[in-house]
Design a protein around this motif. Structure first.
Motif, short mmCIF file in Angstrom:
data_model
loop_
_atom_site.label_atom_id
_atom_site.label_comp_id
_atom_site.label_asym_id
_atom_site.label_seq_id
_atom_site.Cartn_x
_atom_site.Cartn_y
_atom_site.Cartn_z
N SER A 41 0.83 -1.21 0.00
CA SER A 41 0.00 0.00 0.00
C SER A 41 0.86 1.26 0.00
N ARG A 42 2.02 1.20 0.67
CA ARG A 42 2.91 2.37 0.67
C ARG A 42 3.67 2.48 -0.66
N ALA A 43 4.09 1.32 -1.19
CA ALA A 43 4.90 1.33 -2.41
C ALA A 43 4.12 1.89 -3.60
N ILE A 44 2.83 1.54 -3.74
CA ILE A 44 2.06 2.01 -4.89
C ILE A 44 1.68 3.48 -4.77
N ASN A 45 1.77 4.00 -3.53
CA ASN A 45 1.45 5.42 -3.32
C ASN A 45 2.69 6.30 -3.21
N CYS A 46 3.87 5.68 -3.05
CA CYS A 46 5.10 6.44 -2.86
C CYS A 46 5.41 7.29 -4.10
N THR A 47 5.81 8.51 -3.87
CA THR A 47 6.13 9.42 -4.99
C THR A 47 7.56 9.25 -5.49
N ASP A 48 8.35 8.49 -4.73
CA ASP A 48 9.75 8.32 -5.12
C ASP A 48 10.22 6.88 -4.84
N ASN A 49 9.41 5.92 -5.28
CA ASN A 49 9.80 4.52 -5.02
C ASN A 49 11.01 4.14 -5.87
N LYS A 50 11.84 3.32 -5.27
CA LYS A 50 13.09 2.90 -5.91
C LYS A 50 13.06 1.39 -6.11
N ASP A 51 13.03 0.99 -7.38
CA ASP A 51 12.98 -0.44 -7.73
C ASP A 51 11.80 -1.12 -7.04
N GLY A 52 10.68 -0.41 -6.97
CA GLY A 52 9.47 -0.99 -6.39
C GLY A 52 9.40 -0.89 -4.88
N GLU A 53 10.42 -0.33 -4.21
CA GLU A 53 10.42 -0.21 -2.76
C GLU A 53 9.93 1.19 -2.35
N PRO A 54 9.12 1.28 -1.29
CA PRO A 54 8.73 2.61 -0.80
C PRO A 54 9.95 3.31 -0.19
N CYS A 55 10.08 4.60 -0.46
CA CYS A 55 11.26 5.33 0.01
C CYS A 55 11.23 5.58 1.51
N GLY A 56 10.04 5.73 2.08
CA GLY A 56 9.92 5.97 3.50
C GLY A 56 10.20 7.40 3.91
N GLN A 57 10.57 8.27 2.95
CA GLN A 57 10.96 9.64 3.27
C GLN A 57 9.95 10.68 2.76
N CYS A 58 9.24 10.34 1.69
CA CYS A 58 8.32 11.32 1.12
C CYS A 58 7.13 11.55 2.06
N GLU A 59 6.37 12.58 1.77
CA GLU A 59 5.24 12.95 2.62
C GLU A 59 4.19 11.85 2.68
N VAL A 60 3.94 11.21 1.54
CA VAL A 60 2.93 10.14 1.50
C VAL A 60 3.35 8.98 2.38
N CYS A 61 4.62 8.56 2.26
CA CYS A 61 5.12 7.44 3.07
C CYS A 61 5.02 7.74 4.56
N ARG A 62 5.37 8.97 4.94
CA ARG A 62 5.33 9.33 6.35
C ARG A 62 3.90 9.33 6.88
N GLN A 63 2.96 9.84 6.12
CA GLN A 63 1.58 9.88 6.58
C GLN A 63 0.98 8.47 6.66
N LEU A 64 1.31 7.65 5.67
CA LEU A 64 0.79 6.27 5.70
C LEU A 64 1.39 5.48 6.86
N LYS A 65 2.67 5.71 7.15
CA LYS A 65 3.32 5.02 8.27
C LYS A 65 2.73 5.46 9.60
N ASN A 66 2.46 6.75 9.74
CA ASN A 66 1.88 7.28 10.99
C ASN A 66 0.38 7.07 11.08
N GLU A 67 -0.22 6.52 10.00
CA GLU A 67 -1.66 6.26 9.94
C GLU A 67 -2.46 7.55 10.19
N SER A 68 -1.94 8.64 9.62
CA SER A 68 -2.63 9.93 9.76
C SER A 68 -3.48 10.27 8.55
N THR A 69 -3.71 9.29 7.67
CA THR A 69 -4.56 9.49 6.51
C THR A 69 -5.46 8.29 6.33
N LEU A 70 -6.59 8.49 5.68
CA LEU A 70 -7.55 7.41 5.46
C LEU A 70 -7.39 6.77 4.08
#
Length: 530
Positions: free
Chosen positions: A60-89
């Protein structure tokens, strides 16, 4: 005090590369993300703790990541951070076990048209999806088949066979396999290094084996063991926490069963129970050990790969496999497998284990093909080892087969095992024949009896304890028997009949009972070949 988080939560993988044991699944998903071929519905199947929900979160994070690398979520972009913190629906997790009604699915169907707030896709993760009711599945079907372009469904289940075929056909199915002991051990070492704790290699392996293919179970067990001490975790501590017995104990226990040493087996059971071992866990461990012995006996060196053993452990199992007869091994294993279920219906579970152990130490007396095969395999082993000498106690037979000469290397052993026939044995055979002619009801009892010796005016016979009725019959007719014996011997004689346990029968001796049973099964040719 800071809030503690369990290891399996604190160390949940955030990238595909950290998901151990599911390389096929993670590689395929990463390729789909790189190529942009995102499916609208996925089905993740597999046993507990193998990474289904974790993979769904990473996907779910990888398909939404704005800067995925080789299919991996970057974990640094705004989308990844919000999804990790569960601050978005944009990612909704639904527990189908508690939200399995049609109303919940209708609410989901009504809200699915809303577009995501931060990412490209709105992901619905439905865990334990097989718990949905029939009406809920029907309400989900149309949406699952043609969802909005921004919606992705990820269904997770441990029982895919309970899902309707209409649902299965609408999803890309990925099967999560049980994780190997090697992969679990590698992941545990990474976690231990990350938290700065020490654990011996043997202890890590014990935990990995006890986890039975589940990474979450392994991390939970590790958490328990680390909580027990502030120092290094060793194998003894792991066994104490898990309530299990070590492999060395299992080798000693099954060796006692193989040697028919019931006293030692019962003593070891008592030791395990006094140490607080769970009877159900004990029987499960014995059955698992015997399973490995069976595989070693069947496949040879391949047991190391099939059962994920170290070289030394594989060698020990192969050595033990050579000592067991196949039929007896399968009977013992079957008894211990059934014992775990039987314990639920008895007040003393320990007694079930003791019964299995004593039964395993006895020679099978069952007049069935399996029982006969077990006894014949024991004879074959004696022949191969050169410790077998054929004798018969059939008193009604006038001509007896000569005892075959033992092998030169085993001549001394065979001589010690089988007592020499005394000079008065022919007189007993003559008397036994005369008694059988006078009283047909005594014929069978004299046939199965084993002649031991004659001392003074007493003739000593022995009968298997399973045939105690025949022994009682001889005792009741002792006056008639003693009278005939005295006539034949020419002096007053008495008959002394005792019982012997089948498991205590002298090595290399076989009575005519076995010959009779083999004949009944049409297997005399096999015995003659031996």
């Amino acid at each position: 005090m800071s809030e503690y988080q369990a290891l399996y939560r604190a160390w949940r993988p955030e990238q595909f590369k950290d998901i151990y044991g599911q390389e096929t699944v993670t590689r395929t998903l990463r390729r789909q993300i790189v190529s942009g071929h995102i499916a609208h519905a996925y089905l993740f199947c597999g046993s507990r703790g193998t990474g289904k929900t974790t993979t769904a979160k990473v996907l779910s994070r990888a398909i939404n990541c704005t800067d995925n690398k080789d299919g991996e979520p970057c974990g640094q972009c705004e989308v990844c951070r919000q999804l990790k913190n569960e601050s978005t629906l944009d990612v909704l997790e639904i527990d189908a076990a508690s939200n399995n009604g049609v109303d919940e699915v209708r609410t989901l169907r009504d809200n699915i048209s809303y577009t995501p707030t931060v990412g490209k896709y709105k992901v619905y993760i439905i865990d334990e999806v097989h718990m949905l009711s029939t009406s809920a599945f029907n309400a989900l079907l149309k949406t699952l088949e043609e969802p909005p372009k921004h919606a992705v469904f990820i269904l997770a289940t441990t029982e895919p066979q309970k899902l309707p075929a209409t649902v299965l056909s609408r999803c890309q199915r990925y099967d999560f396999k049980r994780i190997s002991v090697k992969d679990i051990s590698a992941r545990l070492c990474v976690v231990l290094k990350g938290i700065g704790r020490a654990c011996t290699d043997e202890a890590v392996e014990e935990i990995a084996v006890a986890a039975d293919g589940g990474m979450r179970d392994a991390l939970s067990l590790m958490d328990m063991c680390l909580s027990y001490t502030d120092g290094e975790v060793d194998a003894a501590l792991v066994r104490q926490v898990l309530g299990s017995n070590g492999r060395e104990f299992m080798f000693d226990f099954t060796d006692a069963l193989c040697d028919r040493d019931a006293a030692k087996a019962l003593s070891m059971i008592s030791e395990a129970m006094l140490d607080g071992r769970d009877p159900a866990v004990f029987t499960r461990e014995v059955a698992a050990h015997l399973r490995t012995v069976l595989i070693a006996q069947t496949t040879g060196e391949s047991v190391r790969e099939l059962c994920e053993l170290t070289g030394e452990a594989a060698k020990r199992f192969l050595e033990q496999a050579q000592r067991y007869e196949m039929t007896r091994l399968m009977r013992t294993m079957d008894d211990f497998i059934k014992a775990e279920g039987d314990m639920r219906y008895v007040a003393m579970p320990r007694s079930v284990i003791e019964l299995c152990a004593v039964r395993a130490c006895r020679v099978s007396n069952e007049k069935t093909p399996d029982g006969m095969n077990e006894r014949l395999e024991a004879l074959e082993r004696q022949l191969r080892e050169g410790s077998f000498s054929f004798t018969t106690s059939n008193a009604a037979t006038k001509e007896t087969k000569p005892t075959p000469a033992p092998k030169p290397a085993a001549r001394e052993t065979a001589a010690q095992a089988v007592p020499a026939q005394d000079a008065e044995m022919p007189l007993f055979r003559k008397a036994a024949q005369l008694i059988s002619e006078k009283n047909k009801s005594l014929s069978y009892a004299l046939q199965i009896a084993v002649y031991n010796k004659t001392e003074g005016n007493v003739i000593y016979l022995s009968i298997p304890d399973s045939m105690y009725i025949q022994k009682n019959w001889l005792d009741e007719k002792h006056e008639e028997i003693d009278k005939t014996l005295s006539e034949v011997y020419g002096r007053p004689m008495k008959l002394n009949v005792t019982l012997f346990g089948d498991s205590k029968q002298a090595p290399g001796k076989i009575d005519s009972q076995l010959l009779t049973e083999i004949s009944d099964f049409g297997s005399r040719d096999k015995l003659e070949i031996l």
